[in-house]
Design a protein around this motif. Structure first.
Motif, PDB file in Angstrom:
ATOM      1  N   ALA A  33      -4.422  -6.901  -3.596  1.00 48.24           N
ATOM      2  CA  ALA A  33      -4.138  -5.458  -3.654  1.00 48.24           C
ATOM      3  C   ALA A  33      -2.803  -5.135  -2.987  1.00 48.24           C
ATOM      4  O   ALA A  33      -2.034  -4.299  -3.470  1.00 48.24           O
ATOM      5  CB  ALA A  33      -5.260  -4.669  -2.991  1.00 48.24           C
ATOM      6  N   GLN A  34      -2.519  -5.824  -1.885  1.00 45.40           N
ATOM      7  CA  GLN A  34      -1.228  -5.608  -1.207  1.00 45.40           C
ATOM      8  C   GLN A  34      -0.071  -5.931  -2.150  1.00 45.40           C
ATOM      9  O   GLN A  34       0.873  -5.160  -2.277  1.00 45.40           O
ATOM     10  CB  GLN A  34      -1.129  -6.517   0.033  1.00 45.40           C
ATOM     11  N   ASP A  71      -8.228  -8.209  -1.242  1.00 41.67           N
ATOM     12  CA  ASP A  71      -7.399  -7.270  -0.486  1.00 41.67           C
ATOM     13  C   ASP A  71      -5.939  -7.735  -0.425  1.00 41.67           C
ATOM     14  O   ASP A  71      -5.014  -6.927  -0.464  1.00 41.67           O
ATOM     15  CB  ASP A  71      -7.930  -7.096   0.947  1.00 41.67           C
ATOM     16  N   GLU A 112      -4.957   6.791  -5.244  1.00 43.59           N
ATOM     17  CA  GLU A 112      -3.604   6.306  -4.964  1.00 43.59           C
ATOM     18  C   GLU A 112      -2.755   6.128  -6.224  1.00 43.59           C
ATOM     19  O   GLU A 112      -1.549   6.338  -6.205  1.00 43.59           O
ATOM     20  CB  GLU A 112      -3.768   4.958  -4.250  1.00 43.59           C
ATOM     21  N   THR A 113      -3.405   5.714  -7.310  1.00 40.64           N
ATOM     22  CA  THR A 113      -2.653   5.424  -8.531  1.00 40.64           C
ATOM     23  C   THR A 113      -3.271   6.051  -9.783  1.00 40.64           C
ATOM     24  O   THR A 113      -2.850   5.758 -10.893  1.00 40.64           O
ATOM     25  CB  THR A 113      -2.580   3.891  -8.754  1.00 40.64           C
ATOM     26  N   ASP A 173      -7.896   4.448  -1.952  1.00 38.50           N
ATOM     27  CA  ASP A 173      -7.068   3.270  -2.181  1.00 38.50           C
ATOM     28  C   ASP A 173      -7.884   2.124  -2.754  1.00 38.50           C
ATOM     29  O   ASP A 173      -9.112   2.155  -2.761  1.00 38.50           O
ATOM     30  CB  ASP A 173      -6.419   2.833  -0.870  1.00 38.50           C
ATOM     31  N   MET A 174      -7.178   1.104  -3.221  1.00 40.37           N
ATOM     32  CA  MET A 174      -7.830  -0.018  -3.878  1.00 40.37           C
ATOM     33  C   MET A 174      -8.755  -0.780  -2.936  1.00 40.37           C
ATOM     34  O   MET A 174      -9.836  -1.209  -3.326  1.00 40.37           O
ATOM     35  CB  MET A 174      -6.765  -0.955  -4.453  1.00 40.37           C
ATOM     36  N   GLU A 175      -8.352  -0.941  -1.692  1.00 41.08           N
ATOM     37  CA  GLU A 175      -9.167  -1.700  -0.749  1.00 41.08           C
ATOM     38  C   GLU A 175     -10.543  -1.065  -0.551  1.00 41.08           C
ATOM     39  O   GLU A 175     -11.548  -1.771  -0.402  1.00 41.08           O
ATOM     40  CB  GLU A 175      -8.438  -1.819   0.598  1.00 41.08           C
ATOM     41  N   ILE A 233      -1.915   0.259   3.933  1.00 46.26           N
ATOM     42  CA  ILE A 233      -2.570   1.171   3.000  1.00 46.26           C
ATOM     43  C   ILE A 233      -1.720   2.439   2.902  1.00 46.26           C
ATOM     44  O   ILE A 233      -1.516   3.122   3.906  1.00 46.26           O
ATOM     45  CB  ILE A 233      -3.985   1.562   3.483  1.00 46.26           C
ATOM     46  N   PRO A 234      -1.224   2.754   1.731  1.00 46.15           N
ATOM     47  CA  PRO A 234      -0.371   3.940   1.617  1.00 46.15           C
ATOM     48  C   PRO A 234      -1.084   5.212   2.073  1.00 46.15           C
ATOM     49  O   PRO A 234      -2.263   5.410   1.772  1.00 46.15           O
ATOM     50  CB  PRO A 234      -0.054   3.995   0.119  1.00 46.15           C
ATOM     51  N   ALA A 235      -0.350   6.025   2.780  1.00 47.19           N
ATOM     52  CA  ALA A 235      -0.911   7.281   3.285  1.00 47.19           C
ATOM     53  C   ALA A 235      -1.279   8.218   2.138  1.00 47.19           C
ATOM     54  O   ALA A 235      -2.154   9.085   2.278  1.00 47.19           O
ATOM     55  CB  ALA A 235       0.096   7.966   4.209  1.00 47.19           C
ATOM     56  N   ARG A 236      -0.632   8.012   1.021  1.00 45.83           N
ATOM     57  CA  ARG A 236      -0.800   8.864  -0.154  1.00 45.83           C
ATOM     58  C   ARG A 236      -2.264   9.191  -0.497  1.00 45.83           C
ATOM     59  O   ARG A 236      -2.594  10.321  -0.827  1.00 45.83           O
ATOM     60  CB  ARG A 236      -0.162   8.117  -1.325  1.00 45.83           C
ATOM     61  N   LEU A 293       7.085   5.677  -2.733  1.00 47.58           N
ATOM     62  CA  LEU A 293       6.096   5.019  -1.873  1.00 47.58           C
ATOM     63  C   LEU A 293       6.735   4.675  -0.532  1.00 47.58           C
ATOM     64  O   LEU A 293       7.385   3.643  -0.386  1.00 47.58           O
ATOM     65  CB  LEU A 293       5.567   3.740  -2.543  1.00 47.58           C
ATOM     66  N   ARG A 306       0.650  -3.693  -5.283  1.00 52.07           N
ATOM     67  CA  ARG A 306       1.425  -2.463  -5.046  1.00 52.07           C
ATOM     68  C   ARG A 306       2.922  -2.695  -5.236  1.00 52.07           C
ATOM     69  O   ARG A 306       3.679  -1.766  -5.468  1.00 52.07           O
ATOM     70  CB  ARG A 306       1.170  -1.930  -3.632  1.00 52.07           C
ATOM     71  N   ASP A 322       3.533   2.641 -11.039  1.00 50.80           N
ATOM     72  CA  ASP A 322       2.759   2.531  -9.801  1.00 50.80           C
ATOM     73  C   ASP A 322       1.765   1.385  -9.921  1.00 50.80           C
ATOM     74  O   ASP A 322       1.483   0.659  -8.972  1.00 50.80           O
ATOM     75  CB  ASP A 322       2.003   3.828  -9.525  1.00 50.80           C
ATOM     76  N   MET A 323       1.208   1.297 -11.112  1.00 46.81           N
ATOM     77  CA  MET A 323       0.208   0.266 -11.419  1.00 46.81           C
ATOM     78  C   MET A 323       0.421  -0.042 -12.895  1.00 46.81           C
ATOM     79  O   MET A 323       0.694   0.877 -13.668  1.00 46.81           O
ATOM     80  CB  MET A 323      -1.131   0.938 -11.283  1.00 46.81           C
ATOM     81  N   GLU A 353       5.720   3.421   2.043  1.00 51.52           N
ATOM     82  CA  GLU A 353       5.285   2.158   2.676  1.00 51.52           C
ATOM     83  C   GLU A 353       5.855   0.935   1.984  1.00 51.52           C
ATOM     84  O   GLU A 353       5.483  -0.201   2.311  1.00 51.52           O
ATOM     85  CB  GLU A 353       3.754   2.068   2.660  1.00 51.52           C
ATOM     86  N   LEU A 355      -2.401  11.985 -10.856  1.00 52.78           N
ATOM     87  CA  LEU A 355      -1.752  10.710 -11.195  1.00 52.78           C
ATOM     88  C   LEU A 355      -2.254  10.152 -12.518  1.00 52.78           C
ATOM     89  O   LEU A 355      -1.480   9.618 -13.308  1.00 52.78           O
ATOM     90  CB  LEU A 355      -1.943   9.704 -10.059  1.00 52.78           C
ATOM     91  N   LEU A 405       5.135  -2.974   2.844  1.00 48.65           N
ATOM     92  CA  LEU A 405       4.339  -3.782   1.921  1.00 48.65           C
ATOM     93  C   LEU A 405       5.057  -5.098   1.589  1.00 48.65           C
ATOM     94  O   LEU A 405       4.427  -6.132   1.413  1.00 48.65           O
ATOM     95  CB  LEU A 405       4.046  -2.997   0.643  1.00 48.65           C
ATOM     96  N   THR A 451      -6.247   5.462 -10.997  1.00 51.99           N
ATOM     97  CA  THR A 451      -6.795   4.293 -11.681  1.00 51.99           C
ATOM     98  C   THR A 451      -8.320   4.360 -11.785  1.00 51.99           C
ATOM     99  O   THR A 451      -8.999   4.749 -10.824  1.00 51.99           O
ATOM    100  CB  THR A 451      -6.393   3.026 -10.893  1.00 51.99           C
TER     101      THR A 451
END
Lengths: 478, 257, 224
Positions: A254-255, A251, C135-136, C170-172, C40-43, A43, A258, A268-269, A45, C58, A49, C138
């Motif tokens: 969510a940050q 939100d 992203e995951t 992504d989750m958001e 927010i991950p680019a993934r 990851l 991660r 990852d989760m 980022e 994933l 994060l 999920t």
């Protein structure tokens, strides 16, 4: 639970001599570190994060009163109840009152360190209520009458043979011929036994990884699904959480999510991230009929505004202990209370007092690996040093150590005297090694020489040699 | 000629107390390496210790007094260099915090700390040294001491410079970034735990197949050498500066045999 | 109320704040109304097809099985085939989800459909996901009579239908949709994010699937 932190030294000696424990602890080294490293590397980022998550928590902590009020308002709006508890005893009484109101006899529990902190299981037993731990690791240690030795892997101090023994002792329905040698078989046995307990329970208790002010939700993160069965099957769901768990919005959660699983288990989760808001809605076919939040302070508010405030960013991922050489050596029980490892070394003195928890921040090499992996960038070594300062100010450290330190500092502050003493002492000391280059024993150096040789000084000090060299050079130049 | 001498940067060498007392050759190796990199070296006699023993024992007042002494002795130099990641880390990363809120000292300590470097990273990063004139026939392994690694980011530099030493083969130590269990006073206050940690380290050192262990911090080196010797290991131990300076004539740390 | 007052006062005293500072309140309210855009991950930021592919990759990596079908009408057949392949009884627990109800279950003559929440005796349950997160890998599940939460956890096998169009990066992005559906600051009783089947590593840190929740998670991905 009984506090044995003051006996950290004897605890750790016993731990080092415990062959079963030492074998189990090797799983900490192999089970977490590489997985975390890989998840983080995947990851790009991740570092950003960490900054983001730190900023979120810092913002919340400096406005904690307002976020708690906002959070409470949303819980009430969703039909839940909030019980503000200043102390562990307040929390236990509030929980008991809820349980009594529904004549609860069996209470299932998801994994929660905060209920360890308030010693809830012992309290339940005294009051005729049967607590049932449902997380596999927690279930195992409950059978053994133990406490978690790790905040996310409570039974990490055990080997599978020990678990088999416990299951055979307690599960009297087991046929002697049943093969329970492998973890799979043990897990299946626990799954079967606990399945019926979920349905028997009148109340389910979980902790919370986050409380969300935006929605009044509590969030738990698990891999087994036990936390979910604990909260959706019984009539009453009680969330026990400390005040610093609040985040502004989903939100924001969510940050931080991660970072959490990656730092904890290298996932990852986590398998189940569950956002719970109030009791079941009209028309819902399942879910609890009552939703209560025990909002516990128990010393946190006193950490705000001090050099220990940063500790309240902790999300209990366990990365610090997974990477701690001291934890690797002695395991979690040696720390003598609920929270082990580096995070425990900072938090424990805050919660039980530095007079009792003083060993913990001292038992660190300051290697800094904990801080380097902490997803919330908590300066753990720095805060351990703050505890040492508080101890020093209060004269809590041993007289011999203080005297030695003061003598040393006397010289270190006086360069000429220091030079003189070193020039007198060091060559003499060097001579005593009789050319061997090391000592196997020296008076007053038992702490060192019990386990290792002490390399001897080369001979004269650097400063002495330098002066001679300079004198020779000056002579040559003349 | 005079002109050129003036333009050479002036380095104040912070010898460190352990080097001064136990391993002077590291100090002389540092002097040689810094001079070879085109600097002049001074060794202020007013230096003692960086103050870590007091600092890490919670004695802030004495630490501050010691820090003031160090700053006064060194602030005139262009660079302050120490052959130790942990002492350099103390001077560079921890001194400023000691004077927070003191307007007289804050700018002084900031200027001082900005000029502090650990020896090997000073050579590689500041002086751009890439050519090392030294020879060592043997297989070595390298332990990353914690403060240097995590406070100062020293990892690639010693490996790069060791790669320049003729005859030397570097064999990576598994978990080279894991603490050796020294930790200053920790190793005597909690000597049993320290012993467990250093035993883990020495078993990896033995398994690496190297015949010489190197690191950049004398405290860690004395701890690991002491354990290796107690275990009867034939692996020898030296400060990385000794090898880089080609000063390996005297017995290794803890003696021979 | 005494506990409440005491805790809030202590917090304010430690922070050296009064609690009726209008400026602080305004900052907090603004932040609650509109959280800053985080990292927010680019993934997950991919075009539609690639995003769905990432979700599949994933989810599979985290030990779910993924099967793609072309339309909702293909789902009952896929469910029946899954049960046969796993040697399971031809019965599934299903909630009242309208999208699921509209599927041609009657074509699978042998398949028994049990309605309502799970009672703990179901070998297999079928749910319809609210969405997915690429992203995951999920799944996102919302509680209620349409998809009772018990079906997510009690059956040995959890079969989840998710539409490709509902998979976000992504989750958001998913949370934004939840807000849109339920209203700002409001939530279903339970929002489950599910990433693979249940597991535990509590014995010697060895990961074993099927701890308390489903031993298997099978995702039927309906391409739009």
């Amino acid at each position: 639970m009984q506090i044995t932190s003051p006996e950290f030294k004897s605890n750790s000696r016993a731990a080092l001599a415990d062959a079963q424990l030492q074998k189990a602890l090797s799983n900490v080294r192999s089970g977490f570190i590489d997985k975390r490293l890989k998840a983080v590397a995947d990851l790009p980022e991740f570092e950003r994060l960490r900054d983001s998550a730190k900023a979120i928590k810092d913002h919340v902590l400096s406005n904690l009163d307002l976020y708690l009020e906002a959070y409470e308002g949303k819980v009430l709006a969703a039909g839940g109840k909030v019980h503000w508890c200043q102390t562990a005893e307040d929390a236990r009484q509030a929980i008991l009152a809820i349980c009594r109101s529904v004549d609860a006899r069996v209470v299932t529990k998801g994994k929660s360190m905060i209920t360890e902190e308030i010693a809830l299981n012992e309290f339940f037993e005294k009051n005729g209520i049967a607590p049932v731990e449902t997380d596999l690791g927690e279930y195992i240690i409950q059978l053994r009458g133990e406490h978690p030795s790790h905040i996310i892997a409570p039974a990490v101090h055990l080997n599978k043979e020990q678990v088999e023994e416990d299951f055979r002792r307690v599960h009297d329905h087991l046929a002697p011929g049943r093969d329970l040698t492998e973890p799979e078989a043990l897990l299946n046995e626990a799954r079967r036994v606990l399945r019926s307990r979920y349905f028997e329970a009148d109340v389910g208790i979980t902790g919370a990884n986050f409380l969300v002010a935006e929605t009044g939700s509590s969030i738990i993160v698990t891999n087994e699904g036990n936390g979910d069965l604990t909260q959706i099957l019984p009539k009453v769901h009680i969330v026990v959480a400390s005040i610093e768990k609040v985040v502004p919005t989903l939100d924001d959660a969510a940050q931080i999510l991660r970072l959490l699983a990656r730092s904890a288990t290298g996932q990852d989760m986590s398998v189940y991230t569950t956002v719970s808001t109030g009791p079941r809605r009209p028309g819902d076919p399942d879910g609890p009929e009552e939703y209560h939040v025990i909002l516990l302070d128990n010393g946190r508010s006193a950490m705000l505004g001090t050099e220990f405030q940063d500790m309240l960013r902790c999300i209990r991922c366990g990365a610090c202990m997974n990477h701690c050489p001291v934890y690797h050596a002695v395991g979690g029980h040696a720390y003598g209370w609920v929270y082990p490892g580096p995070m425990g070394a900072v938090l424990t003195p805050s919660l039980i007092g530095v007079d009792k928890g003083g060993h913990l921040p001292n038992a660190s090499t300051f290697c800094g690996r904990c801080e380097s992996v902490c997803p919330m960038r908590i300066p753990l070594p720095k805060m351990m040093r703050h505890w040492r300062e508080r101890e020093f100010e209060r004269g809590l450290n041993p007289a011999v150590a203080r005297y030695g330190l003061k003598t040393w500092a006397f010289f270190a502050k006086r360069p000429r005297l220091y030079r003189f003493a070193a020039a007198m002492g060091i060559p003499a000391l060097g001579m005593f090694s009789f050319g061997k280059g090391r000592f196997s024993w020296l008076p007053f150096a038992g702490g060192w020489t019990r386990h290792r040789e002490l390399p001897a000084p080369e001979g004269r000090t650097f400063m002495q040699q330098l002066r001679e060299r300079d004198a020779v050079m000056k002579q040559a130049a003349r | 000629m005079t002109q050129q001498k003036v333009t050479k940067p002036r380095v104040g060498l912070f010898v460190t107390c352990l080097v001064d007392l136990f391993r002077p050759v590291v100090g002389f190796a540092a002097v040689k390496l810094i001079e070879d990199s085109g600097c002049t070296v001074d060794i202020p006699m007013a230096q003692t210790c960086c103050g870590q023993p007091a600092y890490n024992s919670g004695d802030r007042k004495d630490t501050r007094a010691i820090a003031q002494n160090t700053i006064e002795a060194f602030e005139e130099y262009d660079y302050i260099v120490a052959p130790s990641g942990s002492c350099a880390g103390m001077l560079k990363k921890h001194y400023p915090g000691l004077f927070k809120g003191d307007p007289a000292w804050e700018p002084r300590v900031a200027a001082f700390s900005a000029k502090v470097h650990e020896l090997v990273s000073f050579l590689a990063d500041v002086r751009g040294v890439s050519d090392i004139d030294a020879r060592l026939d043997g297989t070595v392994t390298y332990h990353d001491s914690c403060s240097g690694l995590r406070e100062l980011g020293i990892r690639a530099q010693p490996r790069a410079l060791l790669g320049q030493v003729d005859g030397l083969t570097l064999r990576e130590l598994p978990d080279s970034d894991v603490c050796c269990g020294f930790g200053g006073t920790f190793c005597v206050k909690y000597s049993d735990i320290s012993n467990a940690i250093v035993s883990e380290k020495t078993s990896k050192i033995e398994a690496s197949g190297a015949d010489l262990l190197l690191a950049g911090d004398l405290g860690c080196l004395m701890n690991m050498a002491g354990k290796l010797k107690r275990q009867g290991s034939s692996v020898e131990t030296r400060h990385v500066a000794e090898v880089l300076a080609g000063m390996t004539d005297q017995p290794p740390i803890g003696g021979r045999g | 109320m005494s506990g409440r007052q005491a805790i809030l006062s202590k917090v304010r005293a430690s922070l050296a704040e009064t609690g009726d500072d209008a400026a602080r309140r305004a900052v907090v309210e603004a932040r609650l109304a509109k959280p800053p855009k985080g990292v927010i991950p680019a993934r997950g930021k991919l075009p539609d097809d690639a995003r769905v592919d990432l979700f599949e990759t994933l989810a599979t990596k985290f030990a779910a099985t993924v099967e793609r079908v072309r339309s909702p009408a293909d789902v009952p057949k896929a469910v029946a085939a899954y049960l046969r392949a796993k040697n399971l009884p031809a019965a599934v627990r299903v909630g009242a989800d309208k999208r699921l109800a509209a599927m041609p279950w009657d074509r699978e003559k042998a398949l028994e459909i049990r309605s309502g929440p799970s009672d703990g005796d179901d070998e297999a349950g079928v749910s319809h996901a609210f969405g997915g997160i690429a992203e995951t890998g999920t799944l996102v599940m919302t509680s209620g009579k349409d998809n009772p939460s018990t079906i997510n956890f009690l059956p040995e096998h959890h079969i989840v239908v998710v539409e490709a169009a509902d998979i976000d990066g992504d989750m958001e992005s998913v949370l934004a949709k939840v807000r849109k559906k339920y209203g700002r600051g409001k939530m279903p009783r339970t929002l489950n994010f599910i990433t693979g089947p249940s597991r535990s590593g509590d014995i010697e840190q060895k990961i074993i699937l099927g701890a308390h929740g489903p031993r298997a998670l099978h995702i039927i991905l309906v391409d739009g």
